[in-house]
Design a protein around this motif. Structure first.
Motif, short mmCIF file in Angstrom:
data_model
loop_
_atom_site.label_atom_id
_atom_site.label_comp_id
_atom_site.label_asym_id
_atom_site.label_seq_id
_atom_site.Cartn_x
_atom_site.Cartn_y
_atom_site.Cartn_z
N ASP A 264 -2.24 -4.91 -0.63
CA ASP A 264 -2.95 -5.27 -1.86
C ASP A 264 -3.17 -4.04 -2.74
O ASP A 264 -3.06 -4.12 -3.97
CB ASP A 264 -4.28 -5.94 -1.53
N ALA B 100 0.15 -3.15 -4.42
CA ALA B 100 0.47 -4.05 -5.53
C ALA B 100 -0.41 -3.76 -6.74
O ALA B 100 0.06 -3.71 -7.88
CB ALA B 100 0.33 -5.50 -5.08
N GLU B 101 -1.71 -3.55 -6.49
CA GLU B 101 -2.65 -3.33 -7.58
C GLU B 101 -2.34 -2.06 -8.35
O GLU B 101 -2.50 -2.01 -9.59
CB GLU B 101 -4.07 -3.25 -7.01
N SER C 69 4.18 -9.13 -1.43
CA SER C 69 4.63 -9.08 -2.82
C SER C 69 4.34 -7.70 -3.40
O SER C 69 3.19 -7.38 -3.74
CB SER C 69 3.91 -10.15 -3.65
N LEU C 70 5.38 -6.87 -3.47
CA LEU C 70 5.25 -5.50 -3.94
C LEU C 70 6.33 -5.24 -4.98
O LEU C 70 7.32 -4.56 -4.74
CB LEU C 70 5.40 -4.52 -2.76
N THR D 204 9.42 -7.62 2.50
CA THR D 204 9.27 -6.97 1.19
C THR D 204 10.54 -6.96 0.35
O THR D 204 10.47 -6.72 -0.86
CB THR D 204 8.83 -5.50 1.35
#
Length: 504
Positions: A243, A246-247, A271-272, A297
């Motif tokens: 997370d 991704a952020e 989800s990257l 990934t």
């Protein structure tokens, strides 16, 4: 055809040279750019390049104000905070020789470090164990140095001593590895040969500030390129990393294989969208972990091989096709061979991985141990102690150690050091230590011991915790009627490992 890789030398390190000045030079072309983001639950701590350099050069001024002079050694007993890299670069900027050490070391272990390194000063967080020293700079004083006027970089011969790191020795006594300032220049070969590192990258390293893998791959290298380094705050769990990645738009991710295993535990798709690939070093990456990461990934993990004495010099890379079981190839500019007693072995034949003495990343030697340094050389080649084979394309397949050294989460650990720490435990009559596989792709340190009866494991764990860092402590204690011995009376650690793994 022999197992030698030599496609020409790398460009020489410029002179005069200072490692800290070199690391920060590119970023100062963009002084307001983020150099470092520390990602925590309470928010993000940001350092731009201008602030980072001010802190580094102010720290250099403060250290010199103590009466330290270029060439003096400075032991770092600091925690997992930004103080660690600032102090490290500050010492280098001043021409001092920093000695970064793991905060996990016990007070008893620091006594050995102090005796070996003979530092002129100790930089210390009061929460980090250390025996007393006449000149100790506490954390508050060290942080106060950042606001001092900037020191001038101490420029000089790139061959002069730069820094010292400690590594476990086969004798059980930690060895002090002395590197020159030019060691950082050798890491340029990794930029294309492993990372595909670019100035626009945002590289997140999952390790702590005070681990040499993080210090090099996670901080020094991205800063050298003017890229942005991201480090998770202490206490961040592996499951939180996707997370955060991704952020914050992470493009490159570096970790030890164990972190990848933990991140993949729940089998979910990660989800990257910004991630180009992952980087792995510290211990052998299992092909099944790489395959699971690829499925989760859509990106690859590129593995690298190195050691404290020469950092990473064999690796996979985005522009290479690497066989799943291979470590990759020597990086362009390296001279690497596989040797037996007579010299380079034929291709597809087992030999000891060796790197040429001309490699700019090779250590100056073991501190105060010229005979031990010479013992690791075979002619012009430094022997790593690791066995491998090289195919016709130059790809290298790792085959294991030619001694009993263990790997604990990316740290090399001598079984002799752990055995010595356990030898005096009440009721124990003999002990042998090795690493064992407890499940697919996961190894831990196990202590096999003899005693009239099985001993309390909690008591053994408590006993060894007084003298050994956590990563060196056994996770398993196994009582045996006797330990396997060879004809010469030497403990057969490999037999212990094989017997345990066959029974589980």
């Amino acid at each position: 055809m022999t197992s030698v890789f030599d496609e020409g030398p790398f460009e020489p390190c410029p002179s005069p040279f200072n490692m800290a000045a070199y690391v920060l030079e590119a970023g100062l072309q963009m002084p307001e750019k983020d150099a470092l983001l520390i990602l925590g639950a309470a928010g993000v701590e940001r350092w731009n390049y201008a602030a980072l350099e001010r802190a580094v050069r102010g720290t250099a001024t403060g250290l010199l104000s103590l009466g330290l002079v270029p060439g003096d050694r400075v032991l770092m007993r600091l925690g997992n905070t930004v103080d660690f890299p600032i102090a490290y670069l500050g010492a280098l900027a001043a021409g001092l020789v920093p000695v970064p050490t793991s905060s996990a070391l016990t007070e008893a272990e620091t006594r050995t470090v102090l005796t070996t390194a003979s530092p002129a000063a100790v930089l210390r967080d009061p929460d980090v164990a250390c025996v007393p020293h006449d000149l100790t700079v506490d954390l508050a004083q060290l942080r106060g140095f950042r606001d001092l006027s900037p020191a001038t970089y101490h420029m000089g011969d790139p061959e002069r001593p730069g820094y010292i790191v400690f590594t476990s020795g086969t004798s059980g006594v930690p060895r002090a590895v002395l590197h020159a300032h030019r060691a950082i220049w050798a890491r340029r070969m990794m930029f294309d040969g492993w990372y595909d590192l670019r100035p626009a990258d945002r590289l997140l390293h999952a390790g702590a500030f005070n681990w040499t893998y993080t210090l090099g791959t996670g901080l020094m290298d991205p800063w050298t390129q003017g890229a942005t380094a991201l480090i998770p705050a202490p206490g961040t769990a592996a499951g939180q990393l996707p997370d955060l990645m991704a952020e914050h738009g992470v493009t490159l991710f570096a970790a030890a294989p164990g972190v990848y295993r933990q991140m993949l535990k729940d089998q979910r798709i990660l989800s990257l969208p910004a991630l180009r690939h992952g980087l792995s070093a510290g211990e052998k990456l299992a092909p099944r972990v790489a395959a699971r990461w690829r499925a989760a990934t859509g990106t690859e993990i590129h593995e690298a091989y190195g050691m404290s004495e020469c950092s990473t010099f064999i690796s996979g890379a985005p522009r290479r096709v690497v066989r799943p079981e291979s470590l990759g190839q020597p990086q362009q500019g390296r001279r690497v061979a596989l040797l037996d007693a007579d010299g380079p072995v034929p291709r597809d034949t087992e030999g000891t991985i060796a790197v040429h003495r001309s490699d700019p990343g090779l250590m100056l030697g073991y501190l105060n141990a010229p005979e031990e340094t010479a013992a690791r050389m075979q002619g012009d080649w430094f022997l790593t102690g690791d066995q491998a084979s090289m195919d016709e394309e130059g790809q290298i397949t790792y085959l294991g150690r030619n001694d009993d050294m263990m790997n604990a989460g990316g740290y090399r650990v001598s079984p002799i050091e752990v055995e010595a720490a356990l030898a005096g435990a009440p009721g124990l009559t003999a002990v042998a230590v090795t690493d064992v596989e407890v499940k697919a792709d996961a190894r831990v340190i196990a202590a096999f011991y003899t005693a009239p009866a099985a001993l309390d494991e909690a008591a053994l764990a408590s006993y060894v915790s007084e003298t050994l860092a956590r990563y060196k402590q056994p996770r398993l204690y196994i009582h045996l009627p006797e330990l396997p011995m060879g004809a010469n009376g030497k403990i057969l650690r490999r037999a212990l490992r094989a017997g345990f793994e066959a029974a589980t």
